[in-house]
Design a protein around this motif. Structure first.
Motif, PDB file in Angstrom:
ATOM      1  N   THR A  53       0.798  -1.233   0.000  1.00 19.99           N
ATOM      2  CA  THR A  53       0.000   0.000   0.000  1.00 19.99           C
ATOM      3  C   THR A  53       0.826   1.277   0.000  1.00 19.99           C
ATOM      4  OG1 THR A  53      -0.188  -0.301   2.415  1.00 19.99           O
ATOM      5  CG2 THR A  53      -2.062  -0.973   1.073  1.00 19.99           C
ATOM      6  N   ASP A 108       0.357   4.126  -2.520  1.00 16.90           N
ATOM      7  CA  ASP A 108      -0.873   4.925  -2.504  1.00 16.90           C
ATOM      8  C   ASP A 108      -0.803   6.075  -1.498  1.00 16.90           C
ATOM      9  OD1 ASP A 108      -2.155   3.227  -4.375  1.00 16.90           O
ATOM     10  OD2 ASP A 108      -2.499   1.786  -2.776  1.00 16.90           O
ATOM     11  N   ASN A 167       0.172   9.470  -0.799  1.00 17.99           N
ATOM     12  CA  ASN A 167       0.562  10.636  -1.598  1.00 17.99           C
ATOM     13  C   ASN A 167       1.039  11.817  -0.774  1.00 17.99           C
ATOM     14  OD1 ASN A 167      -0.085   9.437  -4.115  1.00 17.99           O
ATOM     15  ND2 ASN A 167      -2.265   9.807  -3.724  1.00 17.99           N
ATOM     16  N   CYS A 192       8.339   5.281   0.353  1.00 17.02           N
ATOM     17  CA  CYS A 192       7.999   4.126  -0.471  1.00 17.02           C
ATOM     18  C   CYS A 192       9.138   3.799  -1.421  1.00 17.02           C
ATOM     19  CB  CYS A 192       6.708   4.385  -1.236  1.00 17.02           C
ATOM     20  SG  CYS A 192       6.044   2.906  -2.030  1.00 17.02           S
ATOM     21  N   MET A 244      -7.882   0.366   1.817  1.00 18.94           N
ATOM     22  CA  MET A 244      -7.040   1.062   0.841  1.00 18.94           C
ATOM     23  C   MET A 244      -7.193   0.454  -0.556  1.00 18.94           C
ATOM     24  SD  MET A 244      -3.613   1.697   3.152  1.00 18.94           S
ATOM     25  CE  MET A 244      -2.985   3.014   2.094  1.00 18.94           C
ATOM     26  N   ASN A 245      -8.162  -0.470  -0.697  1.00 15.18           N
ATOM     27  CA  ASN A 245      -8.431  -1.143  -1.969  1.00 15.18           C
ATOM     28  C   ASN A 245      -7.237  -1.961  -2.444  1.00 15.18           C
ATOM     29  OD1 ASN A 245     -10.510  -1.721  -3.813  1.00 15.18           O
ATOM     30  ND2 ASN A 245      -9.602  -0.391  -5.351  1.00 15.18           N
ATOM     31  N   ARG A 246      -6.461  -2.450  -1.497  1.00 12.24           N
ATOM     32  CA  ARG A 246      -5.341  -3.358  -1.746  1.00 12.24           C
ATOM     33  C   ARG A 246      -5.508  -4.579  -0.851  1.00 12.24           C
ATOM     34  NH1 ARG A 246      -3.279  -1.324  -6.431  1.00 12.24           N
ATOM     35  NH2 ARG A 246      -2.942   0.933  -6.230  1.00 12.24           N
ATOM     36  N   GLY A 256      -1.991   2.903   6.051  1.00 15.46           N
ATOM     37  CA  GLY A 256      -0.718   2.645   5.400  1.00 15.46           C
ATOM     38  C   GLY A 256       0.465   2.709   6.341  1.00 15.46           C
ATOM     39  N   GLN A 312      -3.975  -1.170   7.355  1.00 16.34           N
ATOM     40  CA  GLN A 312      -4.467  -1.204   5.970  1.00 16.34           C
ATOM     41  C   GLN A 312      -5.970  -1.378   5.856  1.00 16.34           C
ATOM     42  OE1 GLN A 312      -1.693  -4.367   4.935  1.00 16.34           O
ATOM     43  NE2 GLN A 312      -0.577  -2.976   3.590  1.00 16.34           N
TER      44      GLN A 312
END
Length: 325
Positions: free
Chosen positions: A32, A35, A37, A45, A232-234, A252, A272
């Protein structure tokens, strides 16, 4: 954030830190981190993929922060159910899994669970995704927020969280305790399941105490070896992902778990996921995996301890300074 107490710690303050598998935690973090930002997180990351070893990465780039809101720590567990289901209804498969109706607006209260179940508001609208054989399975699927459906031909399909009716979650386990039917230490998912099945009419009314009703969406693009999608759509990772309250813990972020109880746990995990019942600075739901084994393990967890969030160094000290002011 409701006036939390913030304490900056050192890694030497984290019990069992040196003995953990930091590589496993880093692998979950990489699911994650792309993602994130925020400017404080973006460079981390890149370094996670090509920088120092896992333990050095966390120790050199993060600061442990204990965030408390006055409520004692509570760890629980969740899992991804695997249930027998069908694409069409029949005498066996009579309980539908619905997608969210278009008239429901995020954050706006809609009908309660009882009103939905005792009306035809969702009937004949093409909202059914699958059909299950047991209303208790459907209820617990909604509590978990995702699951796998095994069809009669042996194939597996996945569903993920697709929205809710805007009503607050209420614990039916606590309701059983309030009614004097069980002691708090006796209540588990299995206890609730068995009591509802043994008392069908009263059981239906018990489940309706939880006014929250969850809708689903098909998830067909996640490989079977991966975990279900979190907030987190992961994909979340077995025993390395936790659901938290994002009012206190950034999604995250790495979090250090010191769970007490019959099976103590000292482990670095990644925040997450979220959950309707996961509220507060010291509240976490540990992902225990897929299927019956994961469900049994998750259902046994209701333990104290503490959770420490790892934040980028500048953010950690800025947060502490802001609270002092």
């Amino acid at each position: 954030m409701a006036d939390p107490a913030v304490t900056v710690l050192r890694f030497s303050d984290l019990e069992g830190w040196a003995a953990d598998d930091h590589e496993a935690a880093l692998s979950a973090f990489l699911e994650t981190c792309g993602d994130l930002n925020d400017p404080d997180w973006l460079p981390l990351c890149s370094l996670a993929r090509s920088g120092p070893g896992a333990r050095a990465f966390f120790e050199q780039l993060f600061t442990p922060v204990l965030v408390e809101d006055g409520v004692p720590m509570l760890f629980t567990g969740y899992f991804e159910p695997e249930l027998e289901g069908s694409l069409t209804p029949d005498e066996t498969f009579a309980y539908p899994i619905y997608r969210k109706p278009p008239e429901i607006l995020d954050g706006v209260p809609w009908l309660t669970r009882q009103e939905i179940e005792e009306s035809d508001v969702l009937d004949e609208r093409g909202l059914e995704l699958f059909w299950l054989s047991d209303p208790v399975d459907l209820f617990f699927l909604q509590v978990q927020g995702s699951g796998r459906i095994r069809l009669p031909d042996g194939s597996l399909r996945r569903v993920g969280y697709g929205g809710k009716n805007g009503r607050e979650y209420s614990s039916v386990g606590l309701e059983l305790v309030r009614r004097g039917l069980f002691e708090a230490h006796e209540v588990s998912a299995a206890t609730i399941r068995n009591w509802v099945r043994d008392n069908p009419e009263e059981g239906r009314a018990l489940l309706q105490v939880n006014e929250s009703y969850v809708f689903f969406r098909p998830v067909d693009d996640v490989p079977p070896e991966k975990g279900p999608l979190g907030a987190m759509n992961r994909s979340v990772t077995e025993m390395r992902s936790v659901a938290v309250d994002p009012e206190y813990v950034p999604l995250g972020a790495p979090v250090w778990i010191e769970k007490e109880g019959a099976d103590p746990m000292r482990r670095l995990m990644i925040a997450q996921d979220t959950g309707s019942a996961i509220k507060g600075a010291q509240r976490a739901d540990i992902f225990f995996g897929t299927g019956e084994e994961g469900g049994r393990a998750a259902g046994r967890i209701r333990d104290g301890g503490r959770m420490v969030v790892l934040l980028p160094i500048q953010r950690a000290y800025a947060m502490a300074d802001a609270v002092r002011r």
